[in-house]
Design an enzyme around this catalytic site. Structure first.
Site, short mmCIF file in Angstrom:
data_model
loop_
_atom_site.label_atom_id
_atom_site.label_comp_id
_atom_site.label_asym_id
_atom_site.label_seq_id
_atom_site.Cartn_x
_atom_site.Cartn_y
_atom_site.Cartn_z
N ARG A 20 0.43 -1.05 -0.44
CA ARG A 20 -0.24 -0.08 0.11
C ARG A 20 0.66 1.74 -0.15
NH1 ARG A 20 1.28 1.92 4.39
NH2 ARG A 20 0.33 3.95 4.00
N ARG A 31 -6.79 -2.03 -8.47
CA ARG A 31 -6.60 -1.00 -7.27
C ARG A 31 -7.17 0.45 -8.52
NH1 ARG A 31 -4.09 1.00 -1.12
NH2 ARG A 31 -6.04 2.26 -1.91
N ASP A 91 -2.04 12.71 -0.52
CA ASP A 91 -2.90 12.18 -1.45
C ASP A 91 -2.84 12.76 -2.74
OD1 ASP A 91 -3.43 9.76 -0.25
OD2 ASP A 91 -4.47 10.25 0.49
N LYS A 122 -5.39 11.66 4.04
CA LYS A 122 -6.25 10.64 4.74
C LYS A 122 -6.79 11.80 6.34
CE LYS A 122 -5.55 7.26 5.21
NZ LYS A 122 -5.99 6.57 3.97
#
Lengths: 348, 348
Positions: B49, B92, B240, B251
């Site tokens: 991840r 993903r 992000d 986040k």
């Protein structure tokens, strides 16, 4: 609607029944407390929690002692009540209301005159019910006063559980919500889950849903974004202790929420009974911060989520300085700044 | 000391080995990725991840395809790489770096001329290693630039995991910490556990401990109180996405931490590679907020902590407006306000 508000302790025909809050929300289990050990254990194991509710349970503990006693004389029974009272207090030594409730009854027993053990039993029974009734009235008044502050509010955010199941009924922070709901005004509550012990997820969300009040559960980290996006009109929380200058000790995370409210220009209200004030303490700086076991953070439900031997900081509560608090709601009215002067006046 | 910084993906003698991050921190398990399905599953199941790390894994996925291919001609192999590349991207679909890395290699394959399938294999191998190496260098430069902002800082607070194991090495937010640690300056990190998925507890605390850096784990709700009490000199987080005006999507919880930092007059830094910027988006208002499954909040480790049917708000990230950001650190330097102009300049 009022009937759907959960009461955590019931007393009917001499039977004490409590809601086991450790099993919530997955199981709704009511337990009868038959022996003094039952009462002790239910407090120690947090089946019953919340300062006022613990006090009420302790008071009923003395009723259980009286009823189960084999004492033949009044003197013998009063002595037993004193000893078992101290035993009950030891179930949670830091719970101020527990000691207060038990000492209040023991004191009254000492200054009254009883002819029979049955008179003592009757007296303890009515005193315990009185403590419960008084707390219910206190919470109701907090709801009534607090409701005035929420009249134009659609969405409220709360932290931890200062709800009905922490008191006799209605709660403190949630009481204005119940009060308004009962009068046809629906407020939507955003409930912080409240790590580490998740009282918001397990308890607040549950009791509000039971009462038919709209609630949205969020993680603590979402509070700021929810304030920015969800038209939150007020934040309302309870308190563990309020000092002479209006600083508020409450569940860890309350301070963060207060800052976030200030930044979003959202009123931040604290709802608490007069018994929560400790005006012998000057300010929050003088409150020692209790740190709890690191496993509360590293384990959730018996499962480990952080490395072995990781260092953890786990304060049980934090202190919100008075400058962040828009108003404090008590059973006697609403206190606004400046707090030192107005708290003094409130107690006169 | 550098050797103790965890790298999540290793490529040795044609063998790709990844750290299975779903098992952290309780088990440290490395897994060899032998088939393209192994790569697909490891991305989909979050064994690997972090945007940069996912991109690197995808690139090595193409290497696995090349090595395992039964194609007899270059054309056949290139066709297979295109198809399997799309398959890898679908593991993903929202991971921008995954698509970017795979398309970069596929594009280069199309504009180069190969005589044999073995030449293709060699090319894909070196391209995948290049992507990994470039990311490591990017992160290292972020660490070098960021370190200048932390020279007089003793304690840092971070949110989520923008660490070494989310990248090739060093991470973004944590890179300056590693950089300074490698030069004998120890910074103590307070790590938010980062509900709902607990990346701070499971990943950040773990990788910092492995590298010998002092870390204290806290719940997200403690960030404000820690800033008030623990002499936090800076907050540093990853990103992000960063828009043209310097708003930062990261986040969920980042926005709250930024406000808390502002209130405590603590600098709030964002560390991110240039690839994180999307200057085609004007501001954070234009970023759609992805909401994730409510079970991420109501369940922890398979166990339910909130009532059935409770309403949940679970945004995956939030947007921190540029006004809260003291500086943005990239591999090219440090960007300070005003951001719209300075981001433009940074990309010239």
């Amino acid at each position: 609607m009022d009937n759907n508000i959960i009461t955590p302790i019931k007393f009917n025909n001499g039977i004490i029944t409590i809601l086991d809050q450790t099993k919530l929300p997955n199981e709704i289990v009511y337990v009868d407390l038959v022996t003094v050990e039952d009462v002790y254990d239910s407090i120690k194991e947090l089946k019953i929690r919340g300062a006022p509710a613990i006090g009420i349970a302790g008071a009923y503990g003395l009723f259980v002692v009286s009823r189960n006693s084999k004492a033949l004389t009044v003197k013998e029974l009063l002595n037993e009540l004193k000893i078992k009272g101290d035993y009950l207090i030891s179930s949670r030594p830091t719970a101020v209301n527990l000691e207060w409730a038990i000492k209040r009854i023991v004191h009254k027993l000492n200054i009254n005159i009883f002819s029979t053990t049955n008179e003592v039993l009757e007296f303890v029974s009515s005193e315990a019910q009185l403590i419960q009734k008084e707390d219910e009235q206190t919470c109701y008044k907090i709801g009534e006063f607090g409701s005035k502050l929420l009249e134009n509010v659609k969405n409220v955010l709360t932290h931890c559980n200062a709800g009905s199941i922490a008191t006799a009924k209605y709660g403190t922070a949630l009481s204005p919500i119940y009060y308004l709901n009962d009068r046809g005004k629906n407020i939507h509550v955003y409930a912080d889950e409240t790590r580490p012990l998740l009282q918001g997820a397990r308890l607040t969300a549950w009791e509000l849903m039971k009462a038919g009040i709209e609630v949205t559960l969020i993680t603590d980290s979402m509070a700021g974004f929810v304030m920015a996006k969800k038209n939150i009109g007020a934040v309302i929380v309870g308190a563990d202790r309020i000092t002479a200058n209006g600083d508020v000790a409450n569940k860890i995370g309350t301070y963060s929420v207060a800052i976030l409210a200030k930044e979003h220009k959202i009123p931040f209200y604290v709802a608490a009974p007069l018994s929560t004030f400790d005006v012998s303490i000057d300010s929050g700086d003088d409150i020692p911060i209790e740190e709890r076991a690191k496993e509360e953070v590293t384990f959730i439900g018996g499962r480990q989520y952080a490395p072995d031997d990781v260092d953890v900081y786990n304060p049980a509560f934090d202190v919100t300085p008075n400058e962040y608090i828009t108003a404090i709601i008590t059973e006697k009215g609403i206190i606004t700044p400046s707090y030192r002067a107005n708290i003094k006046k409130h107690f006169e």
